[in-house]
Every structure is written in structure tokens, then in C-alpha cells.
Design an enzyme around this catalytic site. Sequence first.
Site, PDB file in Angstrom:
ATOM      1  N   GLY A  55     -25.958 -18.202   0.079  1.00 32.42           N
ATOM      2  CA  GLY A  55     -24.898 -18.796  -0.727  1.00 32.42           C
ATOM      3  C   GLY A  55     -25.358 -18.736  -2.163  1.00 32.42           C
ATOM      4  O   GLY A  55     -26.428 -19.270  -2.482  1.00 32.42           O
ATOM      5  N   GLU A  57     -24.795 -20.094  -5.070  1.00 34.38           N
ATOM      6  CA  GLU A  57     -25.158 -21.246  -5.904  1.00 34.38           C
ATOM      7  C   GLU A  57     -26.433 -21.924  -5.397  1.00 34.38           C
ATOM      8  O   GLU A  57     -27.304 -22.315  -6.178  1.00 34.38           O
ATOM      9  CB  GLU A  57     -24.002 -22.241  -5.951  1.00 34.38           C
ATOM     10  CG  GLU A  57     -22.704 -21.634  -6.493  1.00 34.38           C
ATOM     11  CD  GLU A  57     -21.880 -20.967  -5.400  1.00 34.38           C
ATOM     12  OE1 GLU A  57     -22.369 -20.874  -4.254  1.00 34.38           O
ATOM     13  OE2 GLU A  57     -20.748 -20.531  -5.691  1.00 34.38           O
ATOM     14  N   GLY A 250     -27.495  -2.997 -11.173  1.00 25.98           N
ATOM     15  CA  GLY A 250     -28.317  -2.618 -10.030  1.00 25.98           C
ATOM     16  C   GLY A 250     -29.620  -1.980 -10.438  1.00 25.98           C
ATOM     17  O   GLY A 250     -30.360  -2.534 -11.266  1.00 25.98           O
ATOM     18  N   ASP A 280     -28.452 -13.243  -7.390  1.00 30.25           N
ATOM     19  CA  ASP A 280     -28.692 -14.663  -7.663  1.00 30.25           C
ATOM     20  C   ASP A 280     -30.076 -14.853  -8.279  1.00 30.25           C
ATOM     21  O   ASP A 280     -30.275 -15.697  -9.150  1.00 30.25           O
ATOM     22  CB  ASP A 280     -28.562 -15.471  -6.369  1.00 30.25           C
ATOM     23  CG  ASP A 280     -27.245 -15.191  -5.676  1.00 30.25           C
ATOM     24  OD1 ASP A 280     -26.226 -15.009  -6.377  1.00 30.25           O
ATOM     25  OD2 ASP A 280     -27.223 -15.128  -4.440  1.00 30.25           O
TER      26      ASP A 280
END
Lengths: 338, 338, 338, 338, 338, 338
Positions: A55, A57, A250, A280
Amino acid sequence: MALIMSSPNVPNGSSSSEKNDAYDLITLGETMWRLSPPGNTRLEAAHQLDIKLGGAEGNVAVGLARLGKRTAWWSRLPDNAPGHHVANTLRSFGVDVSGVAWGGSRLGTYFVEFGSPPRPTQVIYDRANSAASEMTPADFDWSLLSKTRWLHLTGITPALSASCLETVRHAVKMAHDVGTPISLDLNYRTKLWTMDEARPIFDELASQCTLVIAAARDGKALIGGDTPPNWVGRGLHRRWHTPTVIVTMGERGASAFDGHDSYEAPAYPVTIVDKIGAGDAFDVGLLCALMDGKSLEDALRYGNAVAALKMTMPGDLALVTHDEVERLMSQPTEGIVR
Amino acid sequence: MALIMSSPNVPNGSSSSEKNDAYDLITLGETMWRLSPPGNTRLEAAHQLDIKLGGAEGNVAVGLARLGKRTAWWSRLPDNAPGHHVANTLRSFGVDVSGVAWGGSRLGTYFVEFGSPPRPTQVIYDRANSAASEMTPADFDWSLLSKTRWLHLTGITPALSASCLETVRHAVKMAHDVGTPISLDLNYRTKLWTMDEARPIFDELASQCTLVIAAARDGKALIGGDTPPNWVGRGLHRRWHTPTVIVTMGERGASAFDGHDSYEAPAYPVTIVDKIGAGDAFDVGLLCALMDGKSLEDALRYGNAVAALKMTMPGDLALVTHDEVERLMSQPTEGIVR
Amino acid sequence: MALIMSSPNVPNGSSSSEKNDAYDLITLGETMWRLSPPGNTRLEAAHQLDIKLGGAEGNVAVGLARLGKRTAWWSRLPDNAPGHHVANTLRSFGVDVSGVAWGGSRLGTYFVEFGSPPRPTQVIYDRANSAASEMTPADFDWSLLSKTRWLHLTGITPALSASCLETVRHAVKMAHDVGTPISLDLNYRTKLWTMDEARPIFDELASQCTLVIAAARDGKALIGGDTPPNWVGRGLHRRWHTPTVIVTMGERGASAFDGHDSYEAPAYPVTIVDKIGAGDAFDVGLLCALMDGKSLEDALRYGNAVAALKMTMPGDLALVTHDEVERLMSQPTEGIVR
Amino acid sequence: MALIMSSPNVPNGSSSSEKNDAYDLITLGETMWRLSPPGNTRLEAAHQLDIKLGGAEGNVAVGLARLGKRTAWWSRLPDNAPGHHVANTLRSFGVDVSGVAWGGSRLGTYFVEFGSPPRPTQVIYDRANSAASEMTPADFDWSLLSKTRWLHLTGITPALSASCLETVRHAVKMAHDVGTPISLDLNYRTKLWTMDEARPIFDELASQCTLVIAAARDGKALIGGDTPPNWVGRGLHRRWHTPTVIVTMGERGASAFDGHDSYEAPAYPVTIVDKIGAGDAFDVGLLCALMDGKSLEDALRYGNAVAALKMTMPGDLALVTHDEVERLMSQPTEGIVR
Amino acid sequence: MALIMSSPNVPNGSSSSEKNDAYDLITLGETMWRLSPPGNTRLEAAHQLDIKLGGAEGNVAVGLARLGKRTAWWSRLPDNAPGHHVANTLRSFGVDVSGVAWGGSRLGTYFVEFGSPPRPTQVIYDRANSAASEMTPADFDWSLLSKTRWLHLTGITPALSASCLETVRHAVKMAHDVGTPISLDLNYRTKLWTMDEARPIFDELASQCTLVIAAARDGKALIGGDTPPNWVGRGLHRRWHTPTVIVTMGERGASAFDGHDSYEAPAYPVTIVDKIGAGDAFDVGLLCALMDGKSLEDALRYGNAVAALKMTMPGDLALVTHDEVERLMSQPTEGIVR
Amino acid sequence: MALIMSSPNVPNGSSSSEKNDAYDLITLGETMWRLSPPGNTRLEAAHQLDIKLGGAEGNVAVGLARLGKRTAWWSRLPDNAPGHHVANTLRSFGVDVSGVAWGGSRLGTYFVEFGSPPRPTQVIYDRANSAASEMTPADFDWSLLSKTRWLHLTGITPALSASCLETVRHAVKMAHDVGTPISLDLNYRTKLWTMDEARPIFDELASQCTLVIAAARDGKALIGGDTPPNWVGRGLHRRWHTPTVIVTMGERGASAFDGHDSYEAPAYPVTIVDKIGAGDAFDVGLLCALMDGKSLEDALRYGNAVAALKMTMPGDLALVTHDEVERLMSQPTEGIVR
């Protein structure tokens, strides 16, 4: 280069003491169980699943917590074993989970089947009707937004449900009211919505944020036309008037546009173990460096380094330390340290 | 290019309805337990073995079944837990195992120890006196050969025992009698017999088949002399008068000669997870494409694509779908699909 | 009670120095790979197998070696990874494997599927045509029988092949010639031969041994009639004139008859982890105690204690120490030692 | 090239019979439990550890034993389960462990966390106060040094404790007294001592040895100045007057200087599975070849081949055979042998 | 005792040929992934999950297929890897899955955390909005009900959704129309609905079935009042006029009432490995015996035997054979069969 | 019964608000890595180790945190991966680890080899020279003792080192000074010290504590003579004048003596999965109940219930909830909750 430090909107280390903050960063979103068969086994022929968390966050909250930041993660979790597993795991890495709203019938999950070129890695979401998708503005104590140096959001949450969209809108408004800067990682997911559905929401949210992070491909799709890669940041800045736009590319690294200048930083070469969560991890490094008062260019480099290290370990989480990041940036060793 | 479609010997999609077939393909041969230590552990130092299935003909039957073909696999299996394990597993992937003859004392097994360059992967056969090696022509219902669009054989079965050789000869004769086309993959195995032992059998069988598949190295050894690689197909065609000869060349792809023209298709680059079964996977793609009425050249490409995908997954079986094959052929993505 | 010590046929600690022995015990027989799915998984539905060793004589050699005896194990092993795995493992526990004859095509294996009451544990042998079954008298250096205090044989080896039977006969003759005492554990296996096939061989061998160990059930089947359990030892002694007969009775313990007196020792209560090898472990304790000059009754108790401990650990091997055996015999603790 | 064979100090195959040796090589040092999480999992987030053995001298003893040499390993081990685990494992691969001194409170251990570029593999030692670190000259039977063709030492042992240093010094003296040649692999470890601490010890020991092996980097650090890589061997020879100096250069292979000539041999390209122990594997190949009367140049090649094969298998131990080494040196195959 | 055989409503072996059936039994319902941590690990602290299948109707179909019955399982499955995993696994054990309707977003799953007394085993359902819950009468080919000897339903399906209830009602009606007997296992689940919600549905369905199976506790709750256990069958028969009522009583066995007489059969003592699916296994044995023309009393015993064997193996499925069931019923052995 | 509530020394729920506490309980001691082979494998033959945490005080802190108490654990941990693993894991279950002193060379570890009756479970400590053993009074912020409702200590810490003893003495003094009640679990460990060494320390510490918990066996050894089991509590109270003495009696439950009356509560029958940590789990339940204002007798029952549940799960930690404890105490179910 020093722009970011003098910008009133970008918090950094020096401003922390003045505000007497409780948190360095609050983020809200869904963290799921990521279930994947071992190695390159096909999911259809699997007998076992490894449990990891995933996830965007929560990944950011964990990565920053390990780099010494005080982070809180807000979400809704079911009050059952899988739900507590998620809270326990995030807490184990130092994230404050006291703001979690408990309730809802199920934990969102997703299955990952790891490919190997030319077979792509496949993600199968099973997140509909999750507890997190039922979050509402009433679930959280918004007064805490005045006690955090930063609010971090992603473009995933608005796609999960109407109440999630409402919650994100509320978060943006509340942060604005108390002057807390907001970072937004678009994180466009084709399996959640089309770009046509996403575009107006992205435009609405991004134009209120301090810092927006977008993959180059998504940025181009937003702008349309034949934007050359190195003009995506500029284009998004023109579109939203966001003070700072970060474009990730990337293996080609990342770039930034702060309204005046463009910066670029190359990616580190990596022998990939698990790519998921690399974006992230980049956010982790970027935000950490900015909070520590580093320049935007250095922050790009820091983000790239954290992302590179993340890809060398299984799971979405960037379990790295400042020492490791700095060793990679200054004197990389690929051998054995003994 | 369209030769294969107009050839009376090569079945394809359009002819299927006329014949009211029960099966698209029947194959016969030995499927074994493939026992291998995890990762790159040496067998001599192992504590655990993963159970997978292996056997060229069963591999072909599974691969085709997953691509929508009705396949049957004939063999002899011991009526004990390992024997039923094999039947169950093939059946799980959609292969008809109702033609299996039950009986015999043991299941053939083989051990695989995965190497890493420069250490080769080692196969230790433990298949002598297996139930499959005791198969005889009396074990199977040959009348079904008139109800299948295709019969597939390999050069492994004749090497297993005298009764296996007799069974393969019988199969060739029976298929001939009812006009069912036969494909033969030579699959020469140095641990089973010498080329001098194999040559007369290969010659006898290949000259009665519609389609023969041979590794370039084995084709050269059969022909002898200084045959250049790109003449192996022609040379084998001249030797056997087989309508179609396919020559596989590992990382250099595959070629075909249909008596008139030569076709070639390059291999797809692969980050290899498990190479075993790649040749059978090539057969799967090749035969599937031919049955679907594709050209010989397209069939080579389809074979290469299935082989490439197979190498990205553990185990001998090509657990792929048409969608995956076609996505690889049209728009390869190595990243994450989410 | 002290009979055994004064018996000229029963070697013990005191005689060791006189004879300048190289070994305390030599044994010969087949050790196989024992392959079993984890837990109580059915073999038919298994995906993994644990590799352990099994084979009565090798089990005895390992158990005694760990109790400080110099033991040698003779057999024939294939010169491949599974064969070396067996030799390595026996050697790791201190057994001398320098007498192994290398050669033969395959390692005997057997599959174990662990049941749970009322489902019995199932053994599927796959040992036909093993290297061990090809052993002949020419494989071993029989002169060493004059340098060992004891020779141990079982009733399994004669059932494996004609050449195995010949080898066992040769061993008995050679030991006789040099006056080395022989123990024989009948170890009757219904999956290898019928009692009618086994009886004449058992009679022939047992009548030449110093010590014979038989399960009560098998002893009764040998004698026939309505022998009450506590007369089996006497009956076997009358049949064979073996100096000492041991009768094992599973959960009811073990008894001995030395031609004059009967002794009995109860089994220890056990929470069973893995029962296989318990009989061999009993032999280990019995023979070790006799070699150490203990009385026959104490030796029964020692055998029961080793058997009890063996059943608490996975695998056929009795990995126990003198300390553990003696602690169990003197002051059993079931709790935690910390 | 033939120097080494004519040198009176370098034992080889032909001299073995004259001396009626009990051992080909005796080595002494610490072998530890090497505990590592599976795959690339971070140690901080691990739930399981694989147990392997590690320790330069034991690694050398195992590798040579598998290549047919009679090797003995001396050390001190705690008389508990971990201690016996180490002895059992070394013995399983044919090493004589009868010279082990039993006693001491704990087994040295080390944790390995496998990285992936650009994250380095990390070693965390937990070896302080180990039983091995308490070894003293009184622990071993030095008279055996007259019955071995070779003594092998490393620069790790002197760094472990004062009594370890004393033991190594004693070993060197005792070997000298009976004319047994000594090899020393410097194996400098930055986590054990600084180069300034190590230098005088290295100088003292190396100058008494027949053969010294040093990593190029360590050799340069010892000599100081701007020594070009290909002069390190010469420089060390000048420093110590050691008859033969070997310099290892990782992916660039190895070189040797015998006082007259320099030899070099390139490394084999490897797809690395586990790099740890590669240096010890090089020693294995080098020493084995020298003992077999091969030239110094061939011995370098043999060492490189054993090192390459070691890196393709998990664990520190080089579980290879002469056949495998020779196949790699003569006709490398990366495919599948079946 | 012979009542059941003469009853026109109870199909058995003898009637099979007359009707020229395609199936012995068709069943419809949901089969889920059953995800459980290994051993007794708490789900909240788990790192891995074993994948097994669970679902009452699929369990019955598999058990009967293994006992030689031709069974078909109807349901709706998502067209993704988890969905195909379910179909493959049922097919592997011989169940016909050609009637599955493909489509829907997710596979129902449930988590099992195995307890140990006094901690109960916990089931957490995550089956809302599953593909199966979206099944409708339009999904299946009802004409096949005239080609099966038996239709089997459970009280779980009606609780899943309105369309599921509609489908079950339709199935009952269609079977009635063609005279196919119906068995119904109430399988009351407190986590799906309350008894007050379930009662009217149970009453409606049960009164149309040939055979109803109910747990004693549920039967009592349905009837209310102080029904003594041995009167539950009679009470349910009076309530519904179902020809045959079976009452299961866990460790106390099972009883039957056929409108005239009561029969009872004790449970077999079991050392439990995995209790889940025991009730379905009972149904398997009961229905199989009835189809084979056994008496109702013998069928109870057969059901108890299959249930006992199921509890000795991990997973919901009763992977047993006729031989094993009959051996347990005639001559139980708890030892080792070798 | 209500004595404990009126006792000024025993904190409970009602007093919490008055004192404005930061913590419900602070504890200090060593938490180690507990490394154990899977199942009943002997450590000497192990290939893998499961990592769990163990340490009496950390176990108590985790158990209480999961029952809703705010607990802090103080210790010294090495600043490396194993050290952070411990802190992360305790934190994941809600324990405050902000008081940990970082530094020291190694994490204490212990090996557990699980037995099965009659083979006892063995613990091998490897905790000498651990970071925790180097803790000193200067490591912790003693002012926090005035902000906690309770301090918990064990008799293990004083045995670890002189500085540990000093730290415990300091903790007792500091708690005394601010009137914070102290509980002490003697936890006598024969592998750490003799009872003669422990007795004076136990006497010194226990006489200053509010509540002392002792195993009956240890209590008897302390008192000496022929104390009948049910007088141990009284005897210890007389010896130390501790307000409340708890005596644990394993399978026979626990008793308490509060200076006036004796209470007793029987143990719950358990099918044991892992016994280690059961005593700490008892402390968890006891202390939690007392803090919640329950009577001493109810607290014994609560302790027994938590201990029973702990023994049904692998690892030292009592991962239970109030709901589970209360369900066990009111309406135990051993079946499946679904």
C-alpha cells in the site's frame, strides 16, 4: 538549488523546532495483505502464499520512520486478525498507528505473481469492499494536521470509493487551512480506473499540493500531445501551478521542476529482487531529504538511492537506514562486508 | 507460407468439424516424478525434494490442454500414491487420463540438481523397470486414433524398453491406417542410448511421420558430415521424406523446412528460471498454432513464445494461456501489470 | 542375571582389550532414502518430500556409534549423488563407511506416508534392483570379521535378492569361522516376502546366531500353534538353540530367554513423533548394554529406553546419548530443562 | 613451470609414499554456524535462519577431502548440540575430526544477510568468547605434524585471541621442526582487526611459510606505496622470502610468483549463487593440484575452477568432484546434462 | 434395514444401468480458498499461508469421485488464477467441472487459524461478493438433472445471497420435476445467518428432499423445546416428512430415522489432524454406501469411517479409497503397514 | 477476597486516573532470540532455525500490552540487525521500547530443542556477554518510575551479571522511593546459578516487593525442610513479609497467600503446543486482573487462563485477547468457531 530551502511551502529540518510538531509526516490510504507464491511459481499452481504488506502510503510511512522521521498512518482496518496483522507490522517499523479507525468487514488483499522477463509480474487486486474503502472524513482527528510538518497523499485512495475520494478532498482542505504542505504521488493504476476517470481528480488535487510526483508515462498521458520526456515536469507545472513537480522515469532516474529550473538524477543500477514498492521508496528518500533541508537535486539522488536499495529486498517496504543510503551514494560496494 | 494449410497431411482448425473428433491430440509416453532440491542446493547435500512432473509427452499434453485443445495422455502407471499423483496432476490441467493402463511396480523418477553457469544442471534418471517401461500395445484402445486430429510421439519412448518400442511402432502403424497425422520430437537422450543405437529407430519412425522436430545438434549427428546448421532441416527432409521438419536451435530460435521453403524464427530473450521442458513447450506452441490453421512460420514463432514463457516458471509444464502468448508476441512488457 | 557376562559367546567390554579389535560391531544391509511428505499429508497430494535415511542395519550402526561404539556399515551404494548422500550421512554420525562397495544403478528408496490413528502409516518400497540388492560376497573384506567384537544382521537382507541371501550366508559362515558372535533381528516384512518363504531362511540363520531378536507376532507365526506371548522366547530357543532370544512386544516392552531364565522389561510411555526405527533403536540399546557388560535384564531396559527416545524424534535414527538414556532410566523429566 | 615439482619444500603426489603419511593436510581454525535468512530477506525482518557452516580452515579441509585428500581439522568445540553439529557436518564430508578438543561454553556464530547489487552482503560476527577462541597449544597432538604432508593456516586464527595466536605460532614452529611445509592464507578481516594490528603478525608468520596466499588488495595494503597489481606477488616475496606467493584478484583471477617467474590464470565467469567461501575453494583447488604434482600455473587454474564451482552453490563449502573440475576446465557446458 | 433398498426414492447401484446416467451425483455450491498459517501459529502473527480448498459441496464431490462415483460440481468462479486453481484442484481429484460458470470479480476465501484445546479453531470468512455468491439459475444446464442419480445441496448456499437462494430453489424444483432424489446437509453456519433467518428456508427446502442431514445441535434448535438427542431425527421427520433424516452427533457418531426405524452407528476414535470437512466426509461415505445399495445402518457406519479418515489428514478433502474405508471397518491397524 | 482492592500497595483500575500515569507497567530484563529447529528435530541434526523472541520480562510486557495495558520494556540491545529485530517485534505488539539503551556487542540468544515425553525440551543458553548483561543503572530514566502504576522484575536479571544485579537493586530502590508497587517472579534458572547463590539475592529482593511469584518447587527449595506444597506461600510470606505471595504449581494450578487467607485456582487442561512462556503468561493474566481491580482469587484464575491459551501457540508470547480469556473462563469450546 537552494530554492527549495527558501520556499515557505517546503518544510525542512530547521523549521521543525518552531512549530513544535508531533509528527514529521501524516499519510492516509489503504495497506493490504500482499499474498504471493514463493519464487516464480504461478499463482494458479501455488500451494503456499507469503504474507507481506503493500500500500503506497503505508510503504512511505514505514520507510520514513526507519529513516528517523515521526510518521503516522491513517486508515480503516477490520478488527480481526488480518487487520491487526497490518497494524502490528507497520507499528513494528516505528509507524504511529494510533489514528487507525477500526471496523469494516474485510482487509483488502492483492495477489502478486512474480514473473521473469519476458513474463511480466502480475497483480490481482481483491480490495473491493475493504474496510479502507469505507473510510470517511469522520474517521480521523483532523486537528492533528496542524501538528505535522507534512501530509502525504496518493492518487490511489480517490479511486477506491466515493467516501475515500471525499476523505482525500477533506484532507487537502484541512491541510490547506492550517498551512501544512502536501505531497501527492499520482500512482495511476490502470486496474482501478481509466485515465479519463482519473484526470479531473488528479487535476483537482494536484493543483492544491506543494509537491506532486508522477511517472513520466502518466504525466504524458495527462498532458496529451507529443510532450518530450524532459518537458513533462514543466508541462505538469504549467497545468497545475504546483510549486514542485517530480517526474520518475524508472531505469532512467528522476527529474524535478521547481518552477524555474529542472534537475535530473540518474537511477542506480540494480540486480532486482522485488520491484514492487520502488516508487514509494523513491518518495521516502525524496521527502526525507527535503525535510532534512537538502536541495531538490540532492533529494532526487536520495530518492533514487532508497529506491535502488528497496529493489534488492523482498516485500514492498524500504527497510533501509541512512548509513546504507549514504554508503551507496558515496562509495558503493557490491561485495561482502565482513 | 500457406503450404501447411493446404497440405492434406496437416490437420488444422477447419478440418476438425468434418471428422467429429473426440480429441485434438493423443500422445503416449512416460511421465515421471521429477524430484529436485530447492534452489541450487547440491543433491548430495539435500534435505528436501520438490515434487514436479516431467516427461516430454505429458508436458505436451498439458500445454496444449491449457491452450484449449482436447488432449489425451496414454501411459502405464503403478496403482499407488505416486502413480495417482501423476494422473491427478495431469488431469488437473485438463488432460484426459482415462486411457492410462494401471499396473506395474514403480513410478519412474528422476532427480534434477539445478546448476548455475558454469555448473550445468544435472539429471539423474531412476526410471528403469518403471510401470511405463512395461507398456505394451495391448494397453491402449487404438480405435481412438481415428477420433483424434493428431498423434504425438517422441524419441524417448522407444529407448525405454523393447515393449515400449513395440508400442510406439504399433502406434505409428495404427495412426497410418486411419490417416491420422503424426508428429515426432526426436528428443535424443544420451543417458538412455547412444546415437548409433538410436539412429535406425529414428530413421524408421521419422520416415512415417508428418512432422518431425529435432534439435540442430542431434540432426547434425544423424546426418553426419559437415552439415551447416541451416541445412539440417533440408538434410533430414532428404533422409526421411517427412513432409515437415522442424529444427530447434536453443537460444538461436527454430527453423522449418516444408519440402519447398525454409522458415526461421528467432528465440525470445529470457531470464531463465527453469529451462527443463522448454523443448516440449516449443512443441506445444508449434502444434497448437498449426491446429489453429496458422502458417508454418507463425507456428515457429508461437512455439518460441510458449517456450520462452515456460522458461520463466518452475517445473516442466508450460502453464500459459493464449492471452499471455499473444501479449508476448505483440507487445512485450517486462514490468508489473497492475 | 549375571549369566550373560559369564557366557563365552556374548562379547562385552572386558574382552575388548584382549582381542585388539578394530570395530565393536560390523553390520551389513541396505540403507535407503526415506522420502516422506511433511506432517500427515497424503503422498498422493504431496508437493514436497523430506529426505531421511532408513534401513535397519544402518540405523543400528548409527545408534551404536553415537553411544561410543566403533561401528562399520557395509553395503553397496550407487556412485551418484543419492548414494554419496547416504554414505555422508552415516559417516556424519560416526559410522565407518570405508567398507562400502560402490557401484550399481540406483539407490533403494521408500516412501512413508504418516498416518494418525485410525489411519495407519504406510510404507511404499521402491527398492527393487537397487545397488544394495546387487551386493555379493565378493564386495567385502571378510578378514575384518576377526577384528570386530560383534556382527549384526537382519532378516531383511536375505529377502532382497539371491545374491543378498548368499552374502548373508557367507557372513554367518565367516563370523562362525573366527568365533565372532552374531546378532540377528528377524525384522519380518510382509511387503518383501511371505512367512512361508521367510521361515526356512530364518531357521537356517537363527540357528547359527548368538542372539536373535524377534517381534512377538513374528515369533508366534514362526512357531505356529497357540503359543502364549510369554512362551515365544522359550519356543524360539527350543527351535533354534540360539543362546539368547529376545522377544519385542511393542507397547508391552521386551523379554529375553537365555536358555535358563526369562527376563522382562516394560516399555516407557511415549508421545510418539515418529515410530519408524524404534525396533532398531531397541537393538542399539540392547547391544550397547551387553557390550558394556550389563546384565541381560538391564540390557532389555536399556533397549527400551533407547527405543522410547527414538520415537520422540523424526527420522529412523536414534540420535541419543548415554546421558539421555540414563537420565530417562533414573529420573525422567518431561518438562523443560533450562 | 616445473619448479614447484622439484622444490624440496613443496610436497606432491610422488613424495607421499616415502613418508608414510597419515594425512595429506592438517589445518586448524574456527568453524562457526553460519546463520542466514532465506533469499535476500533482511536479517532484521527474518523469521527463519538456514544453518550452514563457515570457517576458512574447515572449508579447506572439506573441499580437499572431497577431492580425495586425507584431511584433519583441529579446533575447540563446545560439547553441546551446536558443537557436535559442526563436527558431524565436517565428518560427513570426510574430514577427520578426531583431533578436536571438546570444551568451552559456546560455538562461534555469524549471521549473513545476502544482498543484491548495489546492496552488499553483510556479515555480523558473533564469535567472541567462542570455544575456538579458547584453543591453546595444549589442545592438540603436535606429533601428528610429522605424519602429514602439509599444514594449512590462515590469518584469521591469530586475530581471535591471544591463545589462538599462541597456538598458531606453536603450529608454525612444530611444523618447521619436522619439515612439514606450511601454507598460509592471510584472509584479512576488517571486522576482526586493523591492518596495523595484523601487519606484524602476518610478517612474522608468512616469513616462515612455504606458500602464502593473499588478496591483491591486502597485499598492497601490506606493502604500501603504489605497487601495481602485477607486482604484489613479487613485493610480498621480497618482504617475506616465502618460496611461493599467490595473489588472488577476484573476478580477474589469480597470479603466482615462485621467486623466479610469474604465472597468471583468469577467473571463470560465474552466475553467482553464494560467493562466501570462494577464496577457500581457490585454496582447495590450488593445494590439491600442487599435492598431485601439477605445475604452479595449472594449480592456479585448478584453484580458479574450484572457486567458480563453489560460487554456484549455497553455503561456504566447495562440494565438488575432480570430474566436475576437469569438465569445467576442458569442455564447459552450461546447459542440462541428461 | 432393507428399507432403503426397496424405497423408490433412494437410488442405488442396481438402478444405475436402467437410467443410463451421465453422473452419479451433481452438487452446487461455493468452493473457496482456505488460507491457514502453518501449525498452530496465530493468524495475526503469520508470515505464510497454506492454500487448501474448502466448501461443503465441492468436498462432497471430491470424496465421492475418489470412491469411484461420477460427480459434477457446479458453481461460479472468477476467470483468474485463484478461480482456475479451484477448478484445477477439484478436477485433479476426478470431479467434472465443465458446468462451472466463469465470471465475477473475486474468489471467496476464508482464513483458518488452528487452535489446540482449550483454544478453539477460528474461521474468518471473506466470502462476501464472491463470484459464487453471484450465481443465478441461468448459469447452469438444468437438463442434466435428468441424467444424474442424485442431487446434493447444502444449507450454506441459500445463506450466501438472494440469487444463491433462488438458484437452490430452482435446483430443488428442477430435480423434483425429473424425479431425481435430493440430499440436503443443513450445515448451519452461525457466521452467515441466525437460526431465525435460516429456519424458514431450511423448512422449505428440507420438506422437498429425499434425505436430510443435520447436526444434532442444529436439529434441536430447529425443533425447539427439550428434545432428547435420540429424538431429533424423529422430530425432524415429523416436521418435514422427509423420507430419511440423518442426525450427526460428533464424537458420539450418527443416527438415522427412515420413518419407521431408528439406526445408530458410533464414531471411530481419531487422533485429530484437521477436523474441518469431517461432516462433508460423513456425507461422502453415507451417500456412496446408499448408492452402492448398502443398508441405511451400514451407510451410517460407512459415513463415520470416511469422516474418521478425513480427520487424520490436513485439508477439507477426504482423500480416501474404498480399500482404506473397508480396512478400517473390518480390521483397524494403527501401526505401520510395511 | 476484596483484600487486594483495599490494599494501598496494589494498584488497580480505579487509582489510575488519580496518578496520571504514563504507563501501567514498566519492566526490565533481557529479551533474546530464541532459535529452535522445526518440530521435534534434534538441534544437532537441524538445518533451519525458527526465530522467536524469549525473555521473561519482555514476554510479560507483550502479553499485558495486548490486553490493553500501556507497558514499557527496558533493556540494552546491540545496535545491529538482531537487536533491532527484538525491538521491532516487541513494538509490533504494542510495547513501548523507547527506553531501550542501544549498544553492546551481541544479542543474547538461546536454542530450544523441543522434546516429546519422555524426552524433555532442552534449552541451551548463549547469553553470556550479551548487551543486556552489560546494562547499568545509568542506562535508564528512573524518573519514569513515578509515572507507572507497576514495576515488574524477575529473578533472572540479577543472575546475568554484577551490573545487572546492581540495576535491579537500583530499580527496587527507585520504585520504593516513589511508592510504586513491585512484582517479582523468581524464575529460578538452574543453568544460570545455584540455589545457594540465588537465595540471598532472592531474599533481599523479595522482601522489598509487593507481590512475589514463585514456582512451588523453588519456594520449597528456598524454605528447605519438608514444607507441604500448600504451605509454601505461607512459608515465603513469613520469610519475606511480602504482602502477597503467589505459588505456581504447573498442571496443578496456582495459589496465593495475602497474609491472611489462601486462595487456589486449578489449571485449565491443555493440549500443549509450546510450553515455554507459560509462567510469564500466568504473570500477564494475574497482573492484568489485579490492575483491573479483580480479586486475588479471580486474578489467579485469569492468570491460569492466559497461561493455558499461551501453551496452545508456538513461541513464548501470549498473543491473546480479553475476549479469548473470558470465553475460556465462561464457556470453553474446543471445536471450530465458524
